[in-house]
Write a protein that holds these residues in place. Sequence first.
Motif, PDB file in Angstrom:
ATOM      1  N   VAL A 149       0.089  14.991  -1.253  1.00  0.00           N
ATOM      2  CA  VAL A 149      -1.051  14.147  -1.639  1.00  0.00           C
ATOM      3  C   VAL A 149      -2.246  14.419  -0.731  1.00  0.00           C
ATOM      4  CG1 VAL A 149      -1.896  11.781  -1.787  1.00  0.00           C
ATOM      5  CG2 VAL A 149       0.366  12.347  -2.658  1.00  0.00           C
TER       6      VAL A 149
ATOM      7  N   LEU B  20      -7.470  11.395  -3.760  1.00  0.00           N
ATOM      8  CA  LEU B  20      -7.919  10.568  -2.640  1.00  0.00           C
ATOM      9  C   LEU B  20      -9.442  10.528  -2.534  1.00  0.00           C
ATOM     10  CD1 LEU B  20      -5.358  11.334   0.175  1.00  0.00           C
ATOM     11  CD2 LEU B  20      -5.725   9.206  -1.057  1.00  0.00           C
TER      12      LEU B  20
ATOM     13  N   TRP C  56      -6.109  16.300  -1.577  1.00  0.00           N
ATOM     14  CA  TRP C  56      -7.046  15.171  -1.506  1.00  0.00           C
ATOM     15  C   TRP C  56      -8.198  15.314  -2.469  1.00  0.00           C
ATOM     16  CZ3 TRP C  56     -12.160  15.631   0.742  1.00  0.00           C
ATOM     17  CH2 TRP C  56     -12.486  16.934   1.128  1.00  0.00           C
TER      18      TRP C  56
ATOM     19  N   ALA D  42       5.305  10.513  -2.846  1.00  0.00           N
ATOM     20  CA  ALA D  42       3.886  10.779  -3.099  1.00  0.00           C
ATOM     21  C   ALA D  42       3.241   9.570  -3.760  1.00  0.00           C
ATOM     22  CB  ALA D  42       3.741  12.014  -3.984  1.00  0.00           C
TER      23      ALA D  42
ATOM     24  N   PRO E 217       3.876  12.752   0.637  1.00  0.00           N
ATOM     25  CA  PRO E 217       2.564  12.449   1.242  1.00  0.00           C
ATOM     26  C   PRO E 217       1.813  13.684   1.694  1.00  0.00           C
ATOM     27  CG  PRO E 217       4.214  10.942   2.047  1.00  0.00           C
ATOM     28  CD  PRO E 217       4.943  11.963   1.234  1.00  0.00           C
TER      29      PRO E 217
ATOM     30  N   LEU F 226       0.292   6.477  -2.144  1.00  0.00           N
ATOM     31  CA  LEU F 226      -0.958   5.975  -2.709  1.00  0.00           C
ATOM     32  C   LEU F 226      -0.914   4.476  -2.967  1.00  0.00           C
ATOM     33  CD1 LEU F 226      -1.705   8.747  -5.336  1.00  0.00           C
ATOM     34  CD2 LEU F 226      -3.023   8.246  -3.282  1.00  0.00           C
TER      35      LEU F 226
END
Lengths: 101, 893
Positions: free
Chosen positions: B80, B88, B84, B252, B77, B256
């Motif tokens: 991730v 994201l 971004w 990861a 995470p 999401l």
Amino acid sequence: MTDRGESGRDAGAAPERIKSPLFLHRDSYRRRRIMDAARFLPVLGLLLWSVPLLWSAAPEGAVSSSAALTYIFGVWAILALAAFVLSLYLGRGEDEPGSGG
Amino acid sequence: MITLNVLIAVCLTYVAFLFAVAFVAERSALRGRVRWLKAPMVYTLSLSIYCTAWTFYGAVGSAARSGFEYLTIYLGPSLVMVGWWWVLRKLVRIGRSQRITSVADLISSRYGKSNLLAICVTVLAVVGTTPYIALQLQSVTLSFEVFAQPGVLSPEEGARSYTALWVAFGLATFTVIFGTRNLDANERHHGVVMAIAVEAVVKLAALMAVGIFVVWGLSGGAAQTLARIDASELGQWRMDGGRWAGLTLLSAAAFLCLPRMFQVLIVESDDEGHLRTASWAFPLYLMLMSLFVVPIAVVGLDLMPSGSNPDLFVLTVPLAMGQEGLAVLSFLGGFSSATSMVIVAAIALSTMVSNHIVMPIWLRFTGGGASVSGDVRHVVLLSRRLSIAGVVALGYVYYSLSGGGTALATIGLVSFVGLAQVLPAMLGGIFWRGATRTGAMGGLITGFAIWLYTLFLPSIGTGALPEAVMSQGPFGLGWLQPQALFGITGLDPLMHALLWSMALNVTVFVGLSLTSFPSPLERLQGAQFVNIFDHSGGPRSWAGGVAQTEDLMIMAQRILGAREAQALFEREARRQGARGTLPDPNPGFLETLEKELSGSVGAATAHAMVGQIVGGTSVSVEDLMAVADESAQLMEYSARLEAQSDELSRTARQVREANLKLTRLSVQKDAFLTQISHELRTPMTSIRAFSEILRDSPGLTAAEQSRYASIIHDEAIRLTRLLDDLLDLSVLENGQVNLNLRQGLLGQVLDRAAAAANDGGLTLRIRRDPRAEEIMLITDLDRLSQVFINLIANARKYCDATSPELTIEVREDAELLVIDFIDNGTGVGIEARDMIFEKFARVSDRQAGGAGLGLAISRQIMTRLGGEIAYLPGHAGAAFRVTLPRKLAMAAQ
């Protein structure tokens, strides 16, 4: 896997080329490079955190836990700091179309 | 010693505090004071629901059991969030412009709003999340037990279930109250998010307090702690490389795909800018959460008696050291982790279950259309609430059945692998326009099936899959062994399942996407998702509500007409009890307005128009397609109208022409009547005059008598001929004539006609080609000759050249015999050409030759003979073409 990867090949190609000039103004150029840095940062993190894969699992040459913890958390702190610095430059103004490139 | 009652009191106080926080946040949001609710830090803290009780308790347990593996769950995470800009940012933009409400909604929207796909994702999410909810119930129950009977780790089952039941009940109640307070199209839950942010602070503070106590209170400082770690059984880096890399990527992916993470990351996101803050703040949060895990584990292993549950070191270490206050804080931290996860997961899942399963079924059974009326909203709320209760109940049932025996971390990872199956369809959907519904569906089902078979069912326990299947594969097929597919053994079961499920998932997804063809809606959505930064002109405002009634008024006036629109608005304002003439733009009024408008512009257009003014939300593809349909219908309709109006104007032109012709005929007829009376009167006058002379003049000589009698005779003949002509025409027109068919040469017929027509003295030179005229005919030769006589006589009478000349050309082909009569005069004017064949028609009064019946009679004769006579344009002089069918002529030979 870039934002414009598909549009670059598709119908949007021609207008896109007209819209964005070949050479950018100095400020825009700097902003683009900061975006590049933002894209590169997770790759760097993944590489650094893959380093433990190289560490020997054999008991005699093993890395001590304190060193391992220091390394992993050190990378973590550096990543967070780098993300913080980048976030200061990646302002709201960069959302205009084509900023993906 | 803290009693269980004190603990319950603390718990209830904490819950009451959370209620208060959520309530205040909701009230502030209702009053529009949302600035502090929208702070980037609140967003970042709400992401902390990633850290559940599994993290709070399980990380220390995992560290005590297997070293540094727990770190991977946070590294993924962190990557991730730091990255971004890649994923994201795009997901948040898509989520806002497409009004995405859940991960199932995202997948279904991208692949042509396929509800079947949404159902698949929903089922996957429910199956994958249920064990996770059970896990939270288990951890809360375990932590209660620590205080109830310190040191005793397995009390009787009954009490345990009882605690879990109460926790589940409390959580469901909280979630229902704050998660379904209002049916906001935006799916924002300010109260819940605020409560979660508070809980995030509590759990971080609790874990860090315990960590600081362990490091500085028990170990005597950071350096000593590190030395203690090196000296313990966790002293060396022993980590399987495959698991290190695999789990990092898995976490990861799960970050999401987890429904609750998607809820806080994408759905509750107010502002893309918040991601900027979260990109560094959230990795920092995760780092702090995991910083003290290893020290606590090492100290716990040192201090606690062997056989204690390492999952509870966070609680038991402070308790054992007599730090009861710290233990309670730690307990609240764990409690916060568990509750926040269950609340958000239940909201996320209930949205999916309600939107994609319950509502479609309800709409189908009630036969209601897609229109959202008041009672449908009520039904949606009810179905959300029932779904929340159902999801939490499912977790409780799973907990009761499994008995909570497995280590916490294992259940969490099993769940992660299951939910990660959504990743290929999700990433493929936002980066690859070629991804299709068939591919997404195939990949999802493949990955889900492999996950069920290789990981989920074996993890439940021995009951789910028979022992024989586990060791020898189904039906003795060794290569289908659940934990050694295709004969590859020796892999860690989790890595084995992850590898095969993801590999086959991606293969099927890409393969089917390449070979299938997407529907139009799918392609549109695909383009919108992949090129979201080109299409969406900045994030659209979610803050609906503040509709501009005046704008609506202006629009309504344009469509309904000023007076009707004003009347409608006034009526609505009275109904609402408002004093002015403008009503509040509440849903009821908007609905009425939309219905009124749809009567004028069609339902889809009305919806889009009202939607644009009220919500500022983007017009969906479905709306656009409906608009396009309506426009297409309108265009078709107008095309039909145009065709009809063309036809009408054609008809009108014909009518006008006919009328013109009638008028001319009428004039001609009047002229003819004058003419014919003159024609009749002149002979009658001379007959009368000369017969009177004969009667009244006795002294006339014989020669005079004879001359006068012959004048009378001639005039009588003229009268007779005129009357004969009229009679002849009438007979021909009525079809009463009998043809006298005879055989003869065309040349002879023409000879006779020329001789008969040319006896008047006026000379007309006739040019003929005798060789071309040697054609044998079988027809009524007398009638044909009559036509020729008429044409030659006309030329003689009307040709105004100084030396009149008539050319007769004869041609024949396979079908027709054509005889042209062309003179060298000025011809017939264009305006008169369609008149000359009419009865009584005369081109001019220039030479009062006949009664204007000749050509009319000729035409009737030719029609009877099966041919025709027509004026031949394109010559200098008058030209007539007589056409006879060749067949009749050929038959003669």
